[in-house]
Design a protein around this motif. Structure first.
Motif, PDB file in Angstrom:
ATOM      1  N   VAL A  15     -54.713  63.405 -29.566  1.00 42.11           N
ATOM      2  CA  VAL A  15     -54.363  62.025 -29.234  1.00 42.11           C
ATOM      3  C   VAL A  15     -55.027  61.040 -30.209  1.00 42.11           C
ATOM      4  N   PHE A  16     -56.224  61.394 -30.691  1.00 45.17           N
ATOM      5  CA  PHE A  16     -56.902  60.527 -31.649  1.00 45.17           C
ATOM      6  C   PHE A  16     -56.057  60.374 -32.925  1.00 45.17           C
ATOM      7  N   SER A  17     -55.586  61.500 -33.452  1.00 46.14           N
ATOM      8  CA  SER A  17     -54.755  61.446 -34.664  1.00 46.14           C
ATOM      9  C   SER A  17     -53.470  60.678 -34.407  1.00 46.14           C
ATOM     10  N   ARG A  18     -52.876  60.922 -33.235  1.00 44.66           N
ATOM     11  CA  ARG A  18     -51.626  60.228 -32.911  1.00 44.66           C
ATOM     12  C   ARG A  18     -51.851  58.725 -32.786  1.00 44.66           C
ATOM     13  N   THR A  19     -53.008  58.354 -32.215  1.00 43.36           N
ATOM     14  CA  THR A  19     -53.305  56.927 -32.072  1.00 43.36           C
ATOM     15  C   THR A  19     -53.473  56.271 -33.452  1.00 43.36           C
ATOM     16  N   LEU A  20     -54.151  56.997 -34.370  1.00 46.88           N
ATOM     17  CA  LEU A  20     -54.311  56.456 -35.726  1.00 46.88           C
ATOM     18  C   LEU A  20     -52.952  56.232 -36.377  1.00 46.88           C
ATOM     19  N   TYR A  21     -52.079  57.234 -36.288  1.00 49.89           N
ATOM     20  CA  TYR A  21     -50.745  57.086 -36.875  1.00 49.89           C
ATOM     21  C   TYR A  21     -49.928  56.030 -36.133  1.00 49.89           C
ATOM     22  N   GLY A  22     -50.203  55.886 -34.840  1.00 50.11           N
ATOM     23  CA  GLY A  22     -49.502  54.871 -34.056  1.00 50.11           C
ATOM     24  C   GLY A  22     -49.745  53.466 -34.598  1.00 50.11           C
ATOM     25  N   ALA A  23     -50.955  53.253 -35.156  1.00 46.46           N
ATOM     26  CA  ALA A  23     -51.269  51.945 -35.743  1.00 46.46           C
ATOM     27  C   ALA A  23     -50.283  51.641 -36.870  1.00 46.46           C
ATOM     28  N   ARG A  24     -49.902  52.681 -37.622  1.00 49.95           N
ATOM     29  CA  ARG A  24     -48.934  52.493 -38.715  1.00 49.95           C
ATOM     30  C   ARG A  24     -47.619  51.970 -38.179  1.00 49.95           C
ATOM     31  N   THR A  25     -47.094  52.685 -37.166  1.00 50.32           N
ATOM     32  CA  THR A  25     -45.807  52.292 -36.599  1.00 50.32           C
ATOM     33  C   THR A  25     -45.865  50.846 -36.129  1.00 50.32           C
ATOM     34  N   SER A  26     -46.922  50.512 -35.369  1.00 48.53           N
ATOM     35  CA  SER A  26     -47.009  49.165 -34.822  1.00 48.53           C
ATOM     36  C   SER A  26     -47.053  48.114 -35.919  1.00 48.53           C
ATOM     37  N   LEU A  27     -47.872  48.357 -36.948  1.00 46.19           N
ATOM     38  CA  LEU A  27     -48.001  47.343 -37.994  1.00 46.19           C
ATOM     39  C   LEU A  27     -46.716  47.231 -38.818  1.00 46.19           C
ATOM     40  N   ILE A  28     -46.064  48.367 -39.094  1.00 46.95           N
ATOM     41  CA  ILE A  28     -44.794  48.304 -39.833  1.00 46.95           C
ATOM     42  C   ILE A  28     -43.788  47.470 -39.046  1.00 46.95           C
ATOM     43  N   VAL A  29     -43.683  47.769 -37.745  1.00 49.34           N
ATOM     44  CA  VAL A  29     -42.730  47.029 -36.920  1.00 49.34           C
ATOM     45  C   VAL A  29     -43.105  45.551 -36.852  1.00 49.34           C
ATOM     46  N   GLY A  30     -44.394  45.253 -36.634  1.00 48.51           N
ATOM     47  CA  GLY A  30     -44.831  43.864 -36.499  1.00 48.51           C
ATOM     48  C   GLY A  30     -44.614  43.065 -37.773  1.00 48.51           C
ATOM     49  N   LEU A  31     -45.100  43.615 -38.895  1.00 43.68           N
ATOM     50  CA  LEU A  31     -44.954  42.890 -40.163  1.00 43.68           C
ATOM     51  C   LEU A  31     -43.489  42.836 -40.576  1.00 43.68           C
ATOM     52  N   GLY A  32     -42.792  43.953 -40.413  1.00 45.19           N
ATOM     53  CA  GLY A  32     -41.379  44.005 -40.788  1.00 45.19           C
ATOM     54  C   GLY A  32     -40.572  42.976 -40.018  1.00 45.19           C
ATOM     55  N   ALA A  33     -40.774  42.915 -38.707  1.00 45.89           N
ATOM     56  CA  ALA A  33     -40.004  41.969 -37.888  1.00 45.89           C
ATOM     57  C   ALA A  33     -40.323  40.542 -38.291  1.00 45.89           C
ATOM     58  N   ALA A  34     -41.616  40.249 -38.522  1.00 44.75           N
ATOM     59  CA  ALA A  34     -41.993  38.887 -38.903  1.00 44.75           C
ATOM     60  C   ALA A  34     -41.339  38.513 -40.235  1.00 44.75           C
ATOM     61  N   LEU A  35     -41.397  39.443 -41.185  1.00 44.14           N
ATOM     62  CA  LEU A  35     -40.850  39.185 -42.516  1.00 44.14           C
ATOM     63  C   LEU A  35     -39.331  38.982 -42.460  1.00 44.14           C
ATOM     64  N   VAL A  36     -38.640  39.912 -41.813  1.00 42.64           N
ATOM     65  CA  VAL A  36     -37.175  39.833 -41.771  1.00 42.64           C
ATOM     66  C   VAL A  36     -36.723  38.602 -40.982  1.00 42.64           C
ATOM     67  N   ALA A  37     -37.405  38.313 -39.872  1.00 41.34           N
ATOM     68  CA  ALA A  37     -37.020  37.147 -39.070  1.00 41.34           C
ATOM     69  C   ALA A  37     -37.160  35.870 -39.899  1.00 41.34           C
ATOM     70  N   VAL A  38     -38.232  35.786 -40.714  1.00 38.10           N
ATOM     71  CA  VAL A  38     -38.417  34.600 -41.547  1.00 38.10           C
ATOM     72  C   VAL A  38     -37.379  34.571 -42.670  1.00 38.10           C
ATOM     73  N   LEU A  39     -37.147  35.737 -43.309  1.00 41.67           N
ATOM     74  CA  LEU A  39     -36.193  35.777 -44.423  1.00 41.67           C
ATOM     75  C   LEU A  39     -34.789  35.383 -43.980  1.00 41.67           C
ATOM     76  N   ILE A  40     -34.413  35.765 -42.762  1.00 41.21           N
ATOM     77  CA  ILE A  40     -33.075  35.404 -42.274  1.00 41.21           C
ATOM     78  C   ILE A  40     -33.100  34.020 -41.640  1.00 41.21           C
ATOM     79  N   GLY A  41     -34.155  33.738 -40.884  1.00 35.09           N
ATOM     80  CA  GLY A  41     -34.209  32.480 -40.135  1.00 35.09           C
ATOM     81  C   GLY A  41     -34.395  31.254 -41.013  1.00 35.09           C
ATOM     82  N   LEU A  42     -35.164  31.395 -42.099  1.00 34.75           N
ATOM     83  CA  LEU A  42     -35.444  30.233 -42.956  1.00 34.75           C
ATOM     84  C   LEU A  42     -34.167  29.657 -43.577  1.00 34.75           C
ATOM     85  N   PRO A  43     -33.361  30.474 -44.309  1.00 26.99           N
ATOM     86  CA  PRO A  43     -32.136  29.894 -44.879  1.00 26.99           C
ATOM     87  C   PRO A  43     -31.178  29.374 -43.817  1.00 26.99           C
ATOM     88  N   LEU A  44     -31.032  30.101 -42.708  1.00 27.82           N
ATOM     89  CA  LEU A  44     -30.121  29.635 -41.652  1.00 27.82           C
ATOM     90  C   LEU A  44     -30.589  28.295 -41.101  1.00 27.82           C
TER      91      LEU A  44
END
Lengths: 300, 313
Positions: A87-116
């Motif tokens: 579970v320790f290893s899975r939790t460490l890798y879980g941080a990757r998933t969360s950060l990719i999703v968080g940063l990705g969503a913020a970036l894409v939402a801004v990239l699409i939302g800003l021009p619109l």
């Protein structure tokens, strides 16, 4: 993440107009204790995510039937799950998933939302149509929309990212639009229109810089909200498959063993809460620092 | 006033049309054959053809949309692909647990959050203020399912004060009902409490600086009357607004809470329907929740006029 304010001050998008307003307000003294702790906690999570392969003692998806649901031990600091995965290893890798999703969503939402948002603030007809679409999108509960998209399209990291980002876009569009609507009445924008600057130039050079500060704040909230939504989707079984560890799917698999092994819920839940908490605190700090008007109105 | 209400109702029609259109397109524009998606991997060609005919998938998109919305307007939401019961019947069966959860949770929220916010603003920059703000940030950041499991572990497993999971209908007595609903309602309420306490505090801080508050104090009114009758009433509009926008949190919160506490309500139905790709049920539930969200915000817009006599339409 922790460097939000300073990135904004030195980044290419920040024009002098913006910089004059907030640069003096950001300093070491300006950040409270809570913001420092939050920045430190988030930095730890980022390090966890970056160095997950080096830090984790086991392969996060390697099953080991001999050690199912093992207790805490030196070999397995957080124990093992129902398939004997660490579970320790899975939790460490879980941080990757969360950060990719968080940063990705913020970036894409801004990239699409800003021009619109920029276009919407400028063209009335487009604005009328776009705002009705955004109102409709905002009326659909984000989680239902996201699980419906994932269920229909299939659950991979990328569909989850798209499904989570779509409900966030209207908020960004509305924010940019409101900034543009008030900024276009400013003398310098009227002057730019009068001297015949081209529309793209007016938008990019004169209007877009005004949106930088509020967008940074909004992006932190989108990031926190996306991490939470991903965890909820995975927890409900409509998220990323368990071959990609995420805090949500570790908890989802731990659900049935909850009374036996609360640690399966506890550890990923703790990291998830700390990450979201840290991002929210940094978002609040950025908001107070970047928006002097808001700070005054709140009388803090 | 009446004209305003009518205008607001009319304005929410395009919103609902967009919602319907979006849900409609979601299935039709999904890569692959929608009939195959609905039928699942094990479908025979005959079943696929039947589904296509039932959904009118052989018709042009616009015709499909018009027929489909026409059916919705007459109250025909179709029937579940899995259980073959009408969707509205299914929803009706699951309504009670969800409504109970939402109402109890809402009552808890209002009882706790508004006094918290008023107190924090009244004792601005005090320890109480910091404590309320800290609770608010925590409540806003800890996901419902984490809060839910912590509550289960502490109050149900360790202290044995409440049952672990499940739902008891109110028809079986108010005591057992409240005992079962307490923990899930509290878990659901945390995020809402955080949001509203925070907004109440901010709105009260604004109002407490006004001249009429000084006047009210100067003429010797008790602090309680100043706070609740003069200040809170004037702070009502932003608080109401956030109750409305925060209602979206309540809806998604219900889905999660029902899963954690094993409550057989609409949230469970939604998750089950989505996992089983029971499309008519998904469509109806998303339309229903969006409709409720739009209606709640409509009611709140209209109620401004009653809460704040300065607002005239």
């Amino acid at each position: 993440m922790a460097e939000h304010p300073s990135t904004a001050a030195t980044g290419p998008g920040a024009k002098p107009v913006v910089r004059r307003n907030f640069l003096p307000r950001i300093g070491v003294r300006g950040l409270g204790l809570a913001a420092w702790i939050a920045a430190f906690a988030l930095a730890l999570v980022v390090l966890m995510a970056l160095f997950a392969p080096l830090l984790s003692p086991y392969d996060p998806i390697a099953m080991n039937p001999m050690e199912r649901l093992a207790d805490w031990s030196l070999a397995h600091p957080f124990g093992t799950d129902a398939y004997g995965r660490d579970v320790f290893s899975r939790t460490l890798y879980g941080a990757r998933t969360s950060l990719i999703v968080g940063l990705g969503a913020a970036l894409v939402a801004v990239l699409i939302g800003l021009p619109l948002g920029l276009l919407s603030g400028f063209f009335r007809t487009l604005d009328a149509i776009l705002m009705r679409i955004m109102d409709g999108l905002m009326a659909i509960p984000a989680i239902l929309l996201a699980i419906a998209i994932v269920a229909l399209v299939g659950s991979s990291l990328w569909t989850v990212l798209v499904a989570i980002t779509i409900p966030e876009i209207p908020r960004v569009v509305r924010l940019v639009r409101s900034v543009v609507l008030s900024a276009r009445e400013e003398p310098y924008v009227e002057a730019a229109i009068t001297v015949g600057s081209s529309l793209p130039k007016i938008m990019w050079k004169h209007l877009a810089p005004n949106t930088v500060a509020p967008l940074i704040v909004q992006a932190t909230y989108v990031c926190a909200s996306a991490i939470l939504t991903e965890a909820i989707l995975s927890f409900l079984g409509a998220g990323i498959g368990t071959e990609t560890p995420s805090w949500g799917n570790i908890m989802s698999e731990g659900r049935i063993y909850f009374q036996l092994k609360p640690s399966l819920i506890f550890w990923p839940g703790l990291f998830l809460s700390i990450t979201i908490l840290a991002i929210n605190i940094l978002g609040d700090t950025a908001r107070d620092a970047l928006d002097p008007k808001l700070g005054k109105r709140r009388q803090d | 006033m009446l004209a305003y209400i009518l205008r607001r109702i009319l304005a929410s029609i395009p919103v609902m049309i967009v919602v319907a259109l979006f849900i409609f397109l979601l299935l039709r524009l999904t890569p692959g054959d929608p009939a195959a998606i609905i039928a699942g991997d094990m479908a025979t060609p005959a079943q696929l053809a039947e589904i296509r005919r039932n959904l009118g998938l052989d018709q042009p998109l616009l015709t499909q949309f018009v027929t489909w919305s026409g059916q919705l307007l007459t109250g025909d939401f179709g029937q579940s692909l899995i259980s073959r019961t009408p969707v509205l019947t299914l929803i009706g069966q699951r309504l009670e647990p969800t409504l109970s959860l939402a109402i109890v949770s809402m009552i808890m929220t209002l009882i706790l959050s508004i006094p918290m916010g008023v107190l924090a603003a009244w004792r601005h920059r005090s320890l109480t203020d910091s404590a309320v703000m800290a609770i608010s940030v925590l409540g806003f950041s800890i996901p419902i399912f984490v809060t839910g499991y912590i509550l289960i572990q502490v109050f149900a497993i360790d202290l044995k004060l409440f049952p672990v999971q499940g739902f008891t209908s109110i028809s079986e007595g108010i005591g057992p009902f409240l005992q079962r609903i307490f923990l899930p309602a509290l878990a659901l309420a945390t995020i809402y409490i955080a949001l509203i306490a925070r907004m109440t505090r901010a709105a009260m801080l604004n109002v407490l600086g006004e001249d009429y508050i000084r006047t009210a104090r100067a003429k010797g009114l008790s602090e309680r009357i100043v706070l609740f009758r003069h200040a809170l009433r004037n702070a009502a509009v932003p608080i109401l607004t956030v109750i409305g926008t925060g209602f979206a949190l309540m809806i998604s919160g219900v889905v999660v809470t029902e899963s954690v506490f094993n409550v057989p309500g609409l949230g469970r139905l939604t998750v089950d329907a989505i996992l089983a790709r029971d499309y008519p049920v998904i469509q109806a539930l998303i339309l229903l929740t969006s409709g409720i969200y739009v209606a709640v915000n409509l009611l709140i817009d209209v109620s401004y006029a009653f809460m704040d006599p300065r607002i005239r339409y």
